[in-house]
Design an enzyme around this catalytic site. Sequence first.
Site, short mmCIF file in Angstrom:
data_model
loop_
_atom_site.label_atom_id
_atom_site.label_comp_id
_atom_site.label_asym_id
_atom_site.label_seq_id
_atom_site.Cartn_x
_atom_site.Cartn_y
_atom_site.Cartn_z
CG ASP A 1 -7.73 -6.94 -0.98
OD1 ASP A 1 -6.96 -7.68 -0.32
OD2 ASP A 1 -7.31 -6.17 -1.86
CE LYS B 1 -2.50 -2.41 -0.85
NZ LYS B 1 -3.77 -3.14 -0.89
#
Length: 518
Positions: free
Chosen positions: A253, A218
Site C-alpha cells: 500500500d 496487524k
Amino acid sequence: MPATHHLLLCPSSAPIPLSLLGLEMSAAVGSFTALVPQPATRRRVAWATRCSVAGSVAAASPILKNLHLKCATPLPVLRHIADAMAADMRAGLAADGASDLKMILSYVDSLPTGNEKGLFYALDLGGTNFRVLRVQLGGKDNRVVDTEFEQVSIPQELMHGSTEELFDFIASGLARFVAKEGEKFRLPQGRKREIGFTFSFPVKQTSIDSGILIKWTKGFAVSGTAGKDVVACLNEALKRQGMDMRVSALVNDAVGTLAGARYWDDDVMVAVILGTGTNACYIEHMDAIPKLQDLTTGSGKTIINTEWGAFSTGLPLTEFDKDMDKESINPGEQIFEKTISGMYLGEIVRRVLLKMAEVSALFGDYVPDKLSVPFVLRTPDLCAMHQDDSEDLEAVDLILNDTVGVTRSSPDARKIVAEVCDTIVKRGGRLAGAGIVGILQKMEQDSKGLIFGKRTVVAMDGGLYEHYPQYRKYLKESVTELLGSEASKNVIIEHTKDGSGIGAALLAAINSKYSTEV
Ligand code: BGC
C-alpha cells in the site's frame, strides 16, 4: 446526568452529538474508516468482584509521572531515532537480514507519467477492510476519466481462518464488483481485465507480479499463507470463481500510495502509511542498493518498501508496551508499528488505565471488568476523548462509560485519562515524524540538495493520520524540530486519501501485458 447521554454539552449547554465531531468508531479494531451509529443509552456495567486497593485518584499520579518520563521524546531522542532509521535503512540495503528493516525491492522502476490509458482494476487487502476499484484512465489530457469503488469489511473469523477462505472471500467480492461494470468503462475487445493487487503485508517480491508473504501483521493470523506467492493464491481463487483476470502488478500500500501521488506531483519522493499498521517507502537509486548489484533497471531507480513497522532501535518503551508485545500474536516483531500505529495506541492506553485502576481509586473502589479486555479501548476512542475541551471532560466520561464500563468518573480521573491518551499519542506522532526525517536524511546524504534543497513531498495515507488531529500535529512538530524551520519549509507532508488504489491501477497499466498496444 440527563437522558442525552451520547451528547457532549458545549458551554452554552446546547448538546453536540459526538457524531457531528466525526468521532464515532467503526467496529473494527483501531479502524477509523466507517462511521456507525452508537447506542444512545448509557449501559449499566457489571462490576468486577475483584477489589482494587482503595485509595485516592492521586495514587495514580506516580504512574502518570513515570509514563511521562518513559515516553518523553525530546529533541535528542528524536535525533537518535532519525539517525538510527537512516543507519538501519543502509544496513538493510547492504544485505538481507542485516537490519530490522527489510528494505524490499518493489520491482517498480517506472513511475506513472500521466500517459497511462485504459480500464484497470485494483484490489486492496490491507487491514480491516478490503476494497475493489475500477478506473478508466484517459492519458495525459484526460487523466482519471471515471472511477468506482466498493469497500467490504473483512469478517473477524476470516482473519484467523484458512488461506482459501480469505482469498475466496476476496475473489467473490471482486467478481460481484466486476459484474456491475457499466458502459462508461471500456475494455478493448480480446483483452483480459487487469488488476493491480495491493497487498499490505510484508511480501518478498519476486517480480512486479509475484511475491511471497513473509508473515502476517496487524492481527491477521491466516493459516498456510506465509511462504506462499500471494498472487498465485489470488489466481487460484479467481479460477474457483470462474474469473479470467490477470494480476499485472503486486504492490504494497505504501508503494501504491507513492505511485498514485506521483501521478499528480513529480516532487513526491516518499510515501508513508499511518493507519491500522504503518509503513514507508521511497525512491532509491539502484546503485545505492549493494544487495541488488546484479539487478539493473531502465531508469536506474526503484521504489524500496522499507517495512519500517519492524524498526526497533532506541525506541522509548514502557512496561505497558513490553507486556502488550509479549502477549501479541507476533511477539518481538513490528515494535515501531506497535508504538505508533492505530491498531495499538488504544490498547497501550487501556493497559495504563488498568494498572492505574488497580493501584488507585481512579474509577472508584473497583476495576470495571471491561477494562481487562484486550483491545476494547480503540484508537478512535482515544481520538474522541482527545477532542474534548469541555471543563469537566464530559465526553471523556461518556466514552469511558461506553467503552470500558466506567459508570462514574470524577473530573480528576478524567483529566488523568486525557493525559494518558495525550502522552501515548504524542510519543507515537513524534516518533513517526522522526522516522520520516530519518528517511529524508538518508536520501539527502546520498544526493546533496536534492531533498532539503528543493520542494520534496511525502505522500501520506491512513486513517490515523487522517482522523487524529493531535497525532498529525505532533508528527509535524517533530519534523520541524528536527529539520529546523528553513529545511522543513521544503518538506511537504501531503495527505493523499486512498491514493494506493489508483496507484495500484496505474502500476497495473504500466506493467500491462498489452502496454505496447495502447
Ligand atoms: C505491513 C506493511 C503495510 C503497513 C500499512 C504493516 O503491518 O507490514 O506491509 O504497508 O502495515 O498497511
